[in-house]
Design a protein around this motif. Structure first.
Motif, PDB file in Angstrom:
ATOM      1  N   ARG A  88       0.837  -1.208   0.000  1.00 49.10           N
ATOM      2  CA  ARG A  88       0.000   0.000   0.000  1.00 49.10           C
ATOM      3  C   ARG A  88       0.870   1.256   0.000  1.00 49.10           C
ATOM      4  O   ARG A  88       0.529   2.252  -0.637  1.00 49.10           O
ATOM      5  CB  ARG A  88      -0.911   0.009   1.224  1.00 49.10           C
ATOM      6  CG  ARG A  88      -2.042  -0.963   1.116  1.00 49.10           C
ATOM      7  CD  ARG A  88      -2.956  -0.874   2.319  1.00 49.10           C
ATOM      8  NE  ARG A  88      -4.001  -1.873   2.231  1.00 49.10           N
ATOM      9  CZ  ARG A  88      -4.747  -2.234   3.241  1.00 49.10           C
ATOM     10  NH1 ARG A  88      -4.579  -1.668   4.417  1.00 49.10           N
ATOM     11  NH2 ARG A  88      -5.670  -3.150   3.085  1.00 49.10           N
ATOM     12  N   HIS A  92       0.876   4.284  -2.651  1.00 47.91           N
ATOM     13  CA  HIS A  92       0.696   5.652  -2.166  1.00 47.91           C
ATOM     14  C   HIS A  92       1.840   6.546  -2.653  1.00 47.91           C
ATOM     15  O   HIS A  92       1.611   7.672  -3.095  1.00 47.91           O
ATOM     16  CB  HIS A  92       0.634   5.655  -0.634  1.00 47.91           C
ATOM     17  CG  HIS A  92       0.589   7.008  -0.026  1.00 47.91           C
ATOM     18  ND1 HIS A  92      -0.533   7.810  -0.083  1.00 47.91           N
ATOM     19  CD2 HIS A  92       1.528   7.725   0.631  1.00 47.91           C
ATOM     20  CE1 HIS A  92      -0.277   8.952   0.526  1.00 47.91           C
ATOM     21  NE2 HIS A  92       0.959   8.918   0.974  1.00 47.91           N
ATOM     22  N   GLU A  96       1.763   9.872  -5.060  1.00 44.02           N
ATOM     23  CA  GLU A  96       2.371  11.139  -4.621  1.00 44.02           C
ATOM     24  C   GLU A  96       3.313  11.681  -5.682  1.00 44.02           C
ATOM     25  O   GLU A  96       3.306  12.875  -5.987  1.00 44.02           O
ATOM     26  CB  GLU A  96       3.147  10.938  -3.312  1.00 44.02           C
ATOM     27  CG  GLU A  96       2.335  10.990  -2.065  1.00 44.02           C
ATOM     28  CD  GLU A  96       1.640  12.328  -1.855  1.00 44.02           C
ATOM     29  OE1 GLU A  96       2.263  13.393  -2.029  1.00 44.02           O
ATOM     30  OE2 GLU A  96       0.450  12.281  -1.519  1.00 44.02           O
ATOM     31  N   ARG A 144      -7.061   8.469  -4.032  1.00 45.15           N
ATOM     32  CA  ARG A 144      -6.010   7.468  -3.825  1.00 45.15           C
ATOM     33  C   ARG A 144      -6.655   6.111  -3.687  1.00 45.15           C
ATOM     34  O   ARG A 144      -7.732   5.977  -3.134  1.00 45.15           O
ATOM     35  CB  ARG A 144      -5.217   7.772  -2.559  1.00 45.15           C
ATOM     36  CG  ARG A 144      -4.401   9.003  -2.674  1.00 45.15           C
ATOM     37  CD  ARG A 144      -3.559   9.163  -1.448  1.00 45.15           C
ATOM     38  NE  ARG A 144      -2.950  10.480  -1.454  1.00 45.15           N
ATOM     39  CZ  ARG A 144      -2.696  11.176  -0.376  1.00 45.15           C
ATOM     40  NH1 ARG A 144      -3.007  10.711   0.796  1.00 45.15           N
ATOM     41  NH2 ARG A 144      -2.137  12.356  -0.470  1.00 45.15           N
TER      42      ARG A 144
END
Length: 145
Positions: A88, A92, A96, A144
């Motif tokens: 995860r 993420h 970003e 997200r």
């Protein structure tokens, strides 16, 4: 006092190799008990005291085995949870980077567009493209997985 290699607590060369198949390493003897005879005769095994001591050790070792299996199960659960969390985190971080990169490129395009004030089509093309990239970056930051 002379001490034999087999009487020490330290592992020595080829006797003790790390078991790659998960088998436990043989227990090393203590120096104080190094010379004690370990084999029991049939007469000694027939003694009720020896039998009780052996049964007590068996019970103690079975309890330790249950504890070790429980700890092993907890380890595997924690390891699995860690892998999921790491996956995860990678996702993420990718979002970003995507959002930050598109916002930065969009801002640079808007700033650079004013250098071409003479070419009206190029000016508006760069401004529209820059605004679109900034919007994509902001949306990627908000949405997200």
């Amino acid at each position: 006092m002379h001490v034999d290699d087999e009487d020490t607590e330290e592992p020595q060369g080829a006797h003790v190799e790390a078991a790659s198949d998960g088998a436990p390493k043989p227990k090393m003897r203590r120096r104080s008990l190094g010379k004690v005879r370990r084999e029991l005769t049939d007469e000694e095994l027939g003694s009720s005291g020896v039998q009780k001591m052996l049964l007590d050790d068996l019970d103690r070792l079975e309890g330790a085995e249950i504890d070790l299996k429980s700890t092993l199960d907890k380890f595997h659960q924690a390891n699995t949870s860690l892998q999921v969390a790491n996956d995860r985190l990678k996702t993420h971080n990718a979002f970003e980077i995507l959002s930050t990169g598109t916002i930065a490129i969009g801002s640079v395009l808007i700033g650079a567009a004013f250098n071409w004030k003479d070419d009206n089509i190029l000016l508006w093309l760069m401004i529209i493209l820059g605004v679109a990239l900034i919007i994509i970056g902001v949306v990627a930051k908000r949405v997200r997985p």
